[in-house]
Design an enzyme around this catalytic site. Structure first.
Site, mmCIF file in Angstrom:
data_model
loop_
_atom_site.group_PDB
_atom_site.id
_atom_site.type_symbol
_atom_site.label_atom_id
_atom_site.label_comp_id
_atom_site.label_asym_id
_atom_site.label_seq_id
_atom_site.Cartn_x
_atom_site.Cartn_y
_atom_site.Cartn_z
ATOM 1 C CB CYS A 46 31.251 6.834 -42.363
ATOM 2 S SG CYS A 46 31.448 6.734 -40.691
ATOM 3 C CB CYS A 51 29.442 7.344 -38.335
ATOM 4 S SG CYS A 51 29.219 5.963 -39.427
ATOM 5 C CE LYS A 54 25.479 8.236 -34.870
ATOM 6 N NZ LYS A 54 25.224 7.150 -35.687
ATOM 7 C CE1 TYR A 182 23.384 0.203 -35.140
ATOM 8 C CE2 TYR A 182 22.069 -1.312 -36.240
ATOM 9 C CZ TYR A 182 23.079 -1.138 -35.485
ATOM 10 O OH TYR A 182 23.814 -2.188 -35.142
ATOM 11 C CD GLU A 186 22.276 6.162 -34.150
ATOM 12 O OE1 GLU A 186 22.944 5.265 -33.640
ATOM 13 O OE2 GLU A 186 22.536 6.602 -35.324
ATOM 14 C CD GLU A 450 31.441 -0.486 -8.922
ATOM 15 O OE1 GLU A 450 31.919 -1.313 -8.162
ATOM 16 O OE2 GLU A 450 31.027 0.691 -8.681
HETATM 17 P P1 NDP Z 1 17.402 -0.594 -40.325
HETATM 18 O O1 NDP Z 1 17.349 -1.787 -41.209
HETATM 19 O O2 NDP Z 1 18.064 -0.491 -38.999
HETATM 20 O O3 NDP Z 1 15.835 -0.208 -39.818
HETATM 21 C C1 NDP Z 1 15.013 0.018 -40.777
HETATM 22 C C2 NDP Z 1 13.574 0.486 -40.128
HETATM 23 O O4 NDP Z 1 12.570 0.554 -41.106
HETATM 24 C C3 NDP Z 1 13.080 -0.928 -39.312
HETATM 25 O O5 NDP Z 1 12.492 -0.591 -38.030
HETATM 26 C C4 NDP Z 1 11.989 -1.420 -40.149
HETATM 27 O O6 NDP Z 1 11.034 -2.245 -39.788
HETATM 28 C C5 NDP Z 1 11.423 -0.211 -40.871
HETATM 29 N N1 NDP Z 1 10.825 -0.361 -42.131
HETATM 30 C C6 NDP Z 1 11.263 -0.966 -43.254
HETATM 31 N N2 NDP Z 1 10.544 -0.969 -44.082
HETATM 32 C C7 NDP Z 1 9.380 -0.290 -43.980
HETATM 33 C C8 NDP Z 1 8.278 0.118 -44.326
HETATM 34 N N3 NDP Z 1 7.852 -0.265 -45.560
HETATM 35 N N4 NDP Z 1 7.434 0.965 -43.767
HETATM 36 C C9 NDP Z 1 7.489 0.891 -42.388
HETATM 37 N N5 NDP Z 1 8.699 0.653 -41.647
HETATM 38 C C10 NDP Z 1 9.584 -0.024 -42.531
HETATM 39 O O7 NDP Z 1 17.983 0.736 -41.128
HETATM 40 P P2 NDP Z 1 18.437 1.963 -40.675
HETATM 41 O O8 NDP Z 1 17.922 2.984 -41.880
HETATM 42 O O9 NDP Z 1 17.850 2.623 -39.433
HETATM 43 O O10 NDP Z 1 19.891 1.951 -40.979
HETATM 44 C C11 NDP Z 1 20.623 1.204 -42.004
HETATM 45 C C12 NDP Z 1 21.676 0.670 -41.355
HETATM 46 O O11 NDP Z 1 22.808 1.737 -41.265
HETATM 47 C C13 NDP Z 1 21.542 -0.178 -40.234
HETATM 48 O O12 NDP Z 1 21.152 -1.510 -40.337
HETATM 49 C C14 NDP Z 1 23.060 -0.026 -39.676
HETATM 50 O O13 NDP Z 1 23.604 -1.205 -40.054
HETATM 51 C C15 NDP Z 1 23.562 1.263 -40.029
HETATM 52 N N6 NDP Z 1 23.669 2.123 -39.151
HETATM 53 C C16 NDP Z 1 24.490 2.121 -37.837
HETATM 54 C C17 NDP Z 1 24.499 2.945 -37.048
HETATM 55 C C18 NDP Z 1 25.389 2.568 -35.709
HETATM 56 O O14 NDP Z 1 26.132 1.588 -35.809
HETATM 57 N N7 NDP Z 1 25.071 3.340 -34.587
HETATM 58 C C19 NDP Z 1 23.748 4.110 -36.982
HETATM 59 C C20 NDP Z 1 22.990 4.172 -38.209
HETATM 60 C C21 NDP Z 1 22.749 3.345 -39.181
HETATM 61 P P3 NDP Z 1 11.208 -3.941 -39.359
HETATM 62 O O15 NDP Z 1 12.045 -4.059 -38.051
HETATM 63 O O16 NDP Z 1 9.763 -3.986 -38.888
HETATM 64 O O17 NDP Z 1 11.748 -4.424 -40.211
#
Ligand code: NDP
Length: 463
Positions: A46, A51, A54, A182, A186, A450
């Site tokens: 984080c 976080c 970012k 996410y 972002e 609102e």
């Molecule tokens: P996420 O799990 O949110 O997203 C992963 C993405 O990668 C999905 O779109 C997934 O597709 C895709 N993906 C996975 N495997 C493959 C593959 N083999 N080929 C192509 N695409 C693939 O993970 P993030 O890395 O974005 O973030 C990790 C975690 O960190 C989040 O889940 C969240 O909990 C946390 N986070 C929170 C934030 C916040 O609160 N603002 C900011 C950043 C991170 P599909 O959807 O089809 O599975």
């Protein structure tokens, strides 16, 4: 008479991030003798590469749009340029300050902080890898978090992840972000806002799987309108280098459907996996689940009674405030004789894309599945600021209500400052607010928020 074994520490925490540090401090304040080991930098994902940096980059990237909007309000602004190295240096200064605060606070709380990698060598034993010392502890808490995952495709080593993106030497001229979660939305928004030509390649039909469908579609369209080249149903197959330069230049991305894309930098935002590899957990019998996550019960206890785990390493809800809560609940349970669980429902969350997403509670589809009959209130409008700024981006607000009880089950917002609004909405939902409570609340005028208390007529009911 008891025959208590003596240990070097009551609690040894592996991982100096949000969950681990909170647990260590609270346990120490409760009278336990506590040590923590962190192999990289105190503060964890984080603070160091998540976080905090970012959000700083999000702020930086928003000025672009602000300068544009300012013209509509009479300002004659012509930005002279953007200095990436200045932003990275300012970010580095801030995260160093925060990391030092984490370390200082551990010391103030009476904890011993090791800057070393620790591995588990027994149910009550840890080894500091660099020092080579073995330490005993009555309880071990694993809070090592997660690490970015790259799919197993040819040339994946040519792409970077969120671990490296914060420290690039230069701002890439053309970047392709792979993923639709996410981090993908972002970073595509950040890099687009800072001036990189940005492509988002996602394998699904609409970004942010798991979020409300209207928010997903609205964000996909809005990012496109802001200049991100969003490619949907685009599954990456391989990455190829086209010249001898570094990864900032000259790559070709091949997709499963045979199409290709020439790009500069490729960034994988394809999820994160628990960082348990090589931690010695299998050897002491700690049960691991999918992608190496530590299996824990609702009190964060693993299959080995003396070993607990909190935060992303357990892959429950991977958010900083949840890791902190899990750390605190662990201390209540183990050191204060007050068994405590963390409520993982109705967690307000924001996605700092541009535009921003704020959401709490159930999506329309989840609500329908769980409650059967629902009322939906939906509004899409032009916020006041845009009437003069000339921006055409509309804000979306959606309230999901259980028909029988009139309880508000979920609220979803796509628009400026939605994260800020959603934090307050989280209180209302946690208190069990009904649609009538929303209606009885006086509007704060003039504001975008609102709209949440002035949507009197339902848009539709389901099924
Ligand atoms: P996420 O799990 O949110 O997203 C992963 C993405 O990668 C999905 O779109 C997934 O597709 C895709 N993906 C996975 N495997 C493959 C593959 N083999 N080929 C192509 N695409 C693939 O993970 P993030 O890395 O974005 O973030 C990790 C975690 O960190 C989040 O889940 C969240 O909990 C946390 N986070 C929170 C934030 C916040 O609160 N603002 C900011 C950043 C991170 P599909 O959807 O089809 O599975």
């Amino acid at each position: 008479m008891t025959n208590e074994q003596s240990f070097d520490y009551d609690l040894f925490v592996i991982g100096g991030g949000s969950g681990g540090v909170r647990a260590a401090r609270l346990a120490s304040q409760a009278g336990a003798k506590v040590a923590v080991a962190e192999e990289y930098r105190y503060g964890g994902t984080c603070v160091i590469r998540g976080c905090v940096p970012k959000k700083l980059f999000v702020y930086a990237s928003r000025f672009h749009g602000e300068f544009e909007d300012a013209r509509g309000f009479g300002w004659d602004v012509e930005p002279k340029g953007f200095d990436w190295t200045k932003l990275v240096a300012a970010k580095d200064k801030e995260i160093s300050r925060l990391s030092q605060i984490y370390l200082t606070n551990l010391g103030k709380a009476g904890c011993t902080a090791f800057e070393d990698r620790a591995v588990v060598t027994g149910p009550n034993e840890i080894k500091l890898v660099n020092e080579g010392r073995t330490i005993s502890a009555k309880t071990i808490l694993i809070a090592v978090g997660g690490t970015p995952f790259k799919p197993d495709l040819e040339g994946a080593e040519l792409g970077i992840t969120s671990n490296e993106v914060f420290d690039l030497k230069t701002l890439p001229s053309h970047v392709t972000v792979i993923g639709g979660g996410y981090i993908a939305v972002e970073f595509a928004s950040i890099l687009n806002g800072l001036g990189s030509k940005t492509t988002l390649a996602y394998r699904g039909p609409s970004v942010l799987r798991g979020f409300d469908e209207d928010v997903r579609d609205g964000l996909t369209e809005a990012m496109q309108a802001r200049g991100v080249d969003v490619r949907l149903n685009a599954s990456p197959k391989k990455i190829e280098k086209t010249n001898g330069k570094d990864t900032n230049d000259g790559l070709v991305l091949h997709f499963e459907d045979g199409s290709t894309l020439e790009t500069g930098l490729v960034m994988f935002a394809t999820g994160r996996v628990p960082l348990t590899k090589g931690l010695g957990l299998e050897t002491v019998g700690v049960a691991l689940g999918r992608n190496g996550k530590i299996e824990v019960d609702e009190f964060s206890q693993s299959s080995v009674p003396s070993i607990y785990a909190v935060g992303d390493v357990t892959d429950r809800v991977n958010l900083t405030p949840i890791a902190i809560r899990e750390g605190a609940a662990f201390v209540e349970t183990v050191f204060k004789d007050n068994p405590s669980k963390v409520d993982h429902s109705q967690i307000p969350t924001a996605v700092f894309s541009q535009p921003e997403v704020g959401t709490v509670g159930l999506t329309e589809e989840q609500a329908l599945e769980q409650y059967g009959t629902i009322d939906v209130y939906k509004s899409q409008f032009n916020p006041m600021r845009n009437t003069i700024s000339n921006s055409v981006e509309r804000t979306l607000m959606k309230i999901i209500v259980e028909q029988a009880s009139q309880k508000v089950l979920g609220v979803h917002i796509l628009g400026p400052d939605s994260g800020e609004v959603t934090q307050a909405l989280g209180i209302a939902l946690k208190m069990g607010a009904t649609k009538a409570d929303f209606d009885a609340t006086v509007a704060l005028h003039p504001s975008a928020a609102e709209e949440l208390v002035t949507m009197k007529d339902k848009s539709y009911s389901r099924p």
